[in-house]
Design a protein around this motif. Structure first.
Motif, PDB file in Angstrom:
ATOM      1  N   TYR A 174       0.823  -1.205   0.000  1.00  0.00           N
ATOM      2  CA  TYR A 174       0.000   0.000   0.000  1.00  0.00           C
ATOM      3  C   TYR A 174       0.858   1.257   0.000  1.00  0.00           C
ATOM      4  N   GLU A 175       2.011   1.181   0.633  1.00  0.00           N
ATOM      5  CA  GLU A 175       2.858   2.346   0.795  1.00  0.00           C
ATOM      6  C   GLU A 175       4.296   1.877   0.995  1.00  0.00           C
ATOM      7  N   LEU A 176       5.240   2.670   0.515  1.00  0.00           N
ATOM      8  CA  LEU A 176       6.642   2.422   0.809  1.00  0.00           C
ATOM      9  C   LEU A 176       7.124   3.463   1.806  1.00  0.00           C
ATOM     10  N   PHE A 177       7.831   3.012   2.821  1.00  0.00           N
ATOM     11  CA  PHE A 177       8.379   3.907   3.822  1.00  0.00           C
ATOM     12  C   PHE A 177       9.898   3.996   3.637  1.00  0.00           C
ATOM     13  N   TRP A 178      10.538   4.818   4.465  1.00  0.00           N
ATOM     14  CA  TRP A 178      11.993   4.957   4.333  1.00  0.00           C
ATOM     15  C   TRP A 178      12.675   3.598   4.485  1.00  0.00           C
ATOM     16  N   ALA A 219      17.067   9.026   6.762  1.00  0.00           N
ATOM     17  CA  ALA A 219      15.625   9.058   7.056  1.00  0.00           C
ATOM     18  C   ALA A 219      15.068  10.469   7.099  1.00  0.00           C
ATOM     19  N   ALA A 220      15.867  11.431   7.558  1.00  0.00           N
ATOM     20  CA  ALA A 220      15.367  12.786   7.744  1.00  0.00           C
ATOM     21  C   ALA A 220      15.099  13.504   6.431  1.00  0.00           C
ATOM     22  N   GLU A 221      15.660  13.026   5.328  1.00  0.00           N
ATOM     23  CA  GLU A 221      15.512  13.703   4.040  1.00  0.00           C
ATOM     24  C   GLU A 221      14.398  13.105   3.189  1.00  0.00           C
ATOM     25  N   PHE A 222      13.479  12.407   3.824  1.00  0.00           N
ATOM     26  CA  PHE A 222      12.412  11.706   3.080  1.00  0.00           C
ATOM     27  C   PHE A 222      11.584  12.639   2.218  1.00  0.00           C
ATOM     28  N   ALA A 223      11.430  13.913   2.629  1.00  0.00           N
ATOM     29  CA  ALA A 223      10.513  14.825   1.928  1.00  0.00           C
ATOM     30  C   ALA A 223      11.174  15.589   0.794  1.00  0.00           C
ATOM     31  N   GLY A 224      12.494  15.463   0.617  1.00  0.00           N
ATOM     32  CA  GLY A 224      13.158  16.122  -0.495  1.00  0.00           C
ATOM     33  C   GLY A 224      12.690  15.558  -1.824  1.00  0.00           C
ATOM     34  N   ASP A 225      12.759  16.363  -2.875  1.00  0.00           N
ATOM     35  CA  ASP A 225      12.184  15.928  -4.148  1.00  0.00           C
ATOM     36  C   ASP A 225      12.902  14.712  -4.717  1.00  0.00           C
ATOM     37  N   GLU A 226      14.223  14.661  -4.579  1.00  0.00           N
ATOM     38  CA  GLU A 226      14.947  13.484  -5.086  1.00  0.00           C
ATOM     39  C   GLU A 226      14.502  12.228  -4.352  1.00  0.00           C
ATOM     40  N   ALA A 227      14.345  12.352  -3.052  1.00  0.00           N
ATOM     41  CA  ALA A 227      13.898  11.202  -2.267  1.00  0.00           C
ATOM     42  C   ALA A 227      12.476  10.803  -2.658  1.00  0.00           C
ATOM     43  N   ARG A 228      11.614  11.764  -2.940  1.00  0.00           N
ATOM     44  CA  ARG A 228      10.242  11.449  -3.335  1.00  0.00           C
ATOM     45  C   ARG A 228      10.221  10.769  -4.710  1.00  0.00           C
ATOM     46  N   VAL A 229      11.051  11.223  -5.622  1.00  0.00           N
ATOM     47  CA  VAL A 229      11.115  10.564  -6.931  1.00  0.00           C
ATOM     48  C   VAL A 229      11.567   9.121  -6.762  1.00  0.00           C
ATOM     49  N   ALA A 230      12.577   8.915  -5.926  1.00  0.00           N
ATOM     50  CA  ALA A 230      13.057   7.552  -5.678  1.00  0.00           C
ATOM     51  C   ALA A 230      11.966   6.701  -5.041  1.00  0.00           C
ATOM     52  N   GLN A 231      11.210   7.301  -4.129  1.00  0.00           N
ATOM     53  CA  GLN A 231      10.119   6.581  -3.470  1.00  0.00           C
ATOM     54  C   GLN A 231       9.049   6.181  -4.479  1.00  0.00           C
ATOM     55  N   ASP A 241       0.700  -1.744 -11.296  1.00  0.00           N
ATOM     56  CA  ASP A 241      -0.647  -1.244 -11.578  1.00  0.00           C
ATOM     57  C   ASP A 241      -0.803   0.232 -11.232  1.00  0.00           C
ATOM     58  N   LEU A 242       0.174   0.817 -10.540  1.00  0.00           N
ATOM     59  CA  LEU A 242       0.097   2.217 -10.146  1.00  0.00           C
ATOM     60  C   LEU A 242       0.687   3.120 -11.220  1.00  0.00           C
ATOM     61  N   ASP A 243       0.212   4.351 -11.264  1.00  0.00           N
ATOM     62  CA  ASP A 243       0.705   5.338 -12.221  1.00  0.00           C
ATOM     63  C   ASP A 243       1.788   6.181 -11.546  1.00  0.00           C
ATOM     64  N   PHE A 244       2.957   6.246 -12.157  1.00  0.00           N
ATOM     65  CA  PHE A 244       4.093   6.941 -11.560  1.00  0.00           C
ATOM     66  C   PHE A 244       3.766   8.415 -11.293  1.00  0.00           C
ATOM     67  N   ASP A 245       3.229   9.104 -12.265  1.00  0.00           N
ATOM     68  CA  ASP A 245       2.950  10.533 -12.103  1.00  0.00           C
ATOM     69  C   ASP A 245       1.974  10.794 -10.961  1.00  0.00           C
ATOM     70  N   LYS A 246       0.967   9.945 -10.852  1.00  0.00           N
ATOM     71  CA  LYS A 246      -0.012  10.120  -9.786  1.00  0.00           C
ATOM     72  C   LYS A 246       0.616   9.855  -8.425  1.00  0.00           C
ATOM     73  N   VAL A 247       1.429   8.810  -8.331  1.00  0.00           N
ATOM     74  CA  VAL A 247       2.106   8.498  -7.065  1.00  0.00           C
ATOM     75  C   VAL A 247       3.023   9.644  -6.667  1.00  0.00           C
ATOM     76  N   LEU A 248       3.804  10.137  -7.623  1.00  0.00           N
ATOM     77  CA  LEU A 248       4.739  11.220  -7.323  1.00  0.00           C
ATOM     78  C   LEU A 248       3.996  12.492  -6.930  1.00  0.00           C
ATOM     79  N   ARG A 249       2.892  12.771  -7.591  1.00  0.00           N
ATOM     80  CA  ARG A 249       2.114  13.955  -7.249  1.00  0.00           C
ATOM     81  C   ARG A 249       1.608  13.881  -5.817  1.00  0.00           C
ATOM     82  N   THR A 250       1.140  12.717  -5.420  1.00  0.00           N
ATOM     83  CA  THR A 250       0.667  12.529  -4.047  1.00  0.00           C
ATOM     84  C   THR A 250       1.797  12.725  -3.049  1.00  0.00           C
ATOM     85  N   LEU A 251       2.970  12.190  -3.353  1.00  0.00           N
ATOM     86  CA  LEU A 251       4.113  12.341  -2.455  1.00  0.00           C
ATOM     87  C   LEU A 251       4.529  13.799  -2.335  1.00  0.00           C
TER      88      LEU A 251
END
Length: 444
Positions: A174-178, A219-231, A241-251
C-alpha cells in the motif's frame, strides 16, 4: 527522569519504527528475548534507552528488563517501556504475547527528533537493528519512517474500512516507507525477483526469506524531491498497476503539507494562538498554522461609549455576588488552570486555551453554561479589568448590562462571556485575550 508521552512525541517529528514479529515464549522468555536486547544494545548507539518503566522506573539493564516483564506478566503476555529522556528522546513500547492464539513480539519505537537521522551514520544503526530483529523474529511487514508523513498515508488502514484492514493487514504494498521489511509472504506475492530488483538505496535478502529495503540513505531527508522521486519509482516498480505521475504527485503534496510555516498570528490573539499548534496532529500542524495566520479577529462589540447609569439599590451586595461567582469559577478550574488564582491577563489566555482544548462549550448543556459558567466567567473577566486595568464597575440590575469603565470606554464582560461560550469557534472569535488587550488600549 521523564518519559516521552504521546503529546511530547507530537511536538516534533520523530522516526517511528513499527515491528511485529514472531515470539516463541515456550522456549523461555529470557532466552527468546536476549537476541532482541543484544541487537538493541549493539546498534542503538547515541539513542540507546537509559531506563525501564512499568509501575516503577529502573536504570536500563537486562536484569531490569526481566524484572519489568515479571511485574506486568499475566496469562496472556507482558509489556514494558524503554525510555531515554536525554536528546535524542526515545520511547520504546514492547509487548510480548504468550498465548498460542496471539504469540508475538510487538515494538513501537519512536526516536525524536527526526533530524537526528540527517546523517547516514546514524541511520546505519537503525538499518542494522531492523536487519537483526527481522532475521531473528519473522515479521510479515515492518517499517521505519517519519511519524508525520506516516500519518498522511492513513496507516495502517490506507483508505480501507476498519474491518477490512484488521482482517487483511498489510497484504500488498500500500505504501513504501523509508525503511521496509517485507516478510516471505509479501515477497512472494510481489515476486522475489522483482522485489530484489527494486531501485532503492538498499535491497537485501535476509536468511529467513524476508527482504529489507531502504529507499534513501538518510531518514530525515524523506521529503526532499529526489527522495520522493526515488520513493515513487520504487513503489511503482513493486506495484506496476500504479501510475508513476499520480504516485509522485501525491508524495509531493505530502511534502508540501509538511513544509514549515512560520507563525504570524494577529497580535491580539497571538498569546492564545501560539499555544495551539502543538495540539494538532503533527501531520496537519503546518496547515493549521497557516489557517491561524490568516485569522483576523473582529473588533470587540461588547462596549459602550457612555456608561448606562447604575440602577442597583445595594451595590455592595451585587459586588459580593460577583465575587462569589468569580470564586466559583476559580474553585472549579484552579487545578486545570492554576493561573486563574491570580486574575491576570495571562490567566485569561490560559482560560482561552483550556476552554478551546477541552471543547468546553460542546461538553456541557446550555442550562449549565447559561446558569453557571457564563455568569461566573463574566464576573471573573470583569474582575480582571478592574484589578489589572484600574477599571470600575457600573452595576445594573440586569447582569448582562453591568459594565466596567476603563478609560474612555465602558466594557460589558457578561455579554462577552455569553458570546464567547456559544461554540468552539466562538472561543476564537471572541477570545478573552483579545477582549482584554482591546480594553487595555483605552486605559488612561
Amino acid at each position: 527522569m521523564t518519559t516521552l508521552t504521546l503529546h511530547d512525541l507530537n511536538k516534533v517529528d520523530c522516526l517511528r519504527f513499527l515491528f511485529d514479529g514472531a515470539f516463541d515464549s515456550g522456549k523461555g522468555v529470557e532466552p527468546e528475548l536476549v537476541p532482541f536486547l543484544e541487537a538493541l544494545e549493539e546498534h542503538a548507539g547515541d539513542w540507546m534507552p537509559t531506563f525501564v518503566k512499568t509501575s516503577r522506573r529502573r536504570k536500563y539493564s537486562r536484569d531490569a528488563v526481566w524484572r519489568a516483564i515479571e511485574e506486568r506478566r499475566d496469562d496472556y503476555g507482558s509489556s514494558l517501556g524503554l525510555f531515554r529522556s536525554e536528546n535524542p528522546g526515545v520511547s520504546l513500547a514492547l509487548s510480548l504475547g504468550f498465548t498460542q492464539e496471539e504469540p508475538g513480539l510487538s515494538v513501537r519505537l519512536s526516536v525524536q527528533p527526526l533530524s537526528f537521522f540527517s546523517e547516514e551514520k546514524a541511520c546505519l544503526g537503525i538499518v542494522a537493528l531492523a536487519r537483526a530483529w527481522a532475521s531473528r523474529y519473522l515479521a510479515p511487514h515492518a517499517s521505519a519512517h517519519s511519524s508525520a508523513d506516516r500519518q498522511l498515508t492513513d496507516s495502517p488502514a490506507f483508505g480501507r474500512d476498519d474491518a477490512t484492514w484488521k482482517r487483511d493487514g498489510f497484504d500488498k504494498i500500500y505504501e513504501l516507507f523509508w525503511l521496509n521489511i517485507f516478510g516471505p509472504k509479501l515477497v512472494e506475492s510481489v515476486g522475489r525477483e522483482r522485489m530484489l530488483s527494486t531501485p532503492a538505496h538498499l535491497v537485501e535478502e535476509l536468511p529467513n526469506g524476508s527482504v529489507l529495503l531502504v529507499l534513501w540513505p538518510t531518514a530525515a531527508e524523506f521529503a526532499g524531491d529526489e527522495a520522493r522521486v526515488a520513493q515513487a519509482r520504487a513503489h511503482v516498480h513493486l506495484r506496476p498497476d500504479l501510475d508513476f505521475d499520480k504516485v509522485l504527485r501525491t508524495l509531493r503534496e505530502r511534502s508540501a503539507a509538511l513544509a514549515p510555516v512560520e507563525p504570524r498570528f494577529h497580535p491580539d490573539v497571538a498569546p492564545f494562538f501560539s499555544r495551539m499548534p502543538d495540539e494538532f496532529a503533527i501531520s496537519e500542524r503546518q496547515r493549521k498554522i497557516a489557517e491561524l495566520n490568516a485569522f483576523r479577529p473582529q473588533p470587540p462589540e461588547e462596549w459602550l461609549p457612555v456608561a448606562h447609569p447604575s440602577d442597583v439599590t445595594h451595590p455592595e451586595r451585587v459586588l459580593e455576588s460577583y465575587d462569589d461567582l468569580s470564586e466559583g469559577l476559580v474553585a472549579l478550574l484552579h487545578t486545570e488552570v492554576p493561573s486563574i488564582m491570580k486574575a491576570t491577563p495571562e490567566s485569561l489566555t490560559d482560560l482561552d486555551f483550556h476552554f478551546w482544548k477541552t471543547h468546553f462549550p460542546e461538553r456541557y448543556t446550555r442550562d449549565v453554561l447559561d446558569g453557571h459558567t457564563i455568569p461566573a466567567l463574566g464576573a471573573y473577566l470583569g474582575e480582571v479589568l478592574v484589578r489589572r486595568l484600574g477599571g470600575t464597575w457600573v452595576l445594573r440590575q440586569k447582569r448582562e448590562e453591568s459594565q466596567v469603565r476603563v478609560g474612555t470606554r465602558v466594557w460589558l464582560p457578561f455579554l462577552r462571556a455569553r458570546r464567547y461560550m456559544q461554540s468552539h469557534q466562538a472561543l476564537l472569535d471572541c477570545s478573552l485575550t483579545q477582549f482584554f488587550l482591546e480594553a487595555a488600549r483605552y486605559r488612561t
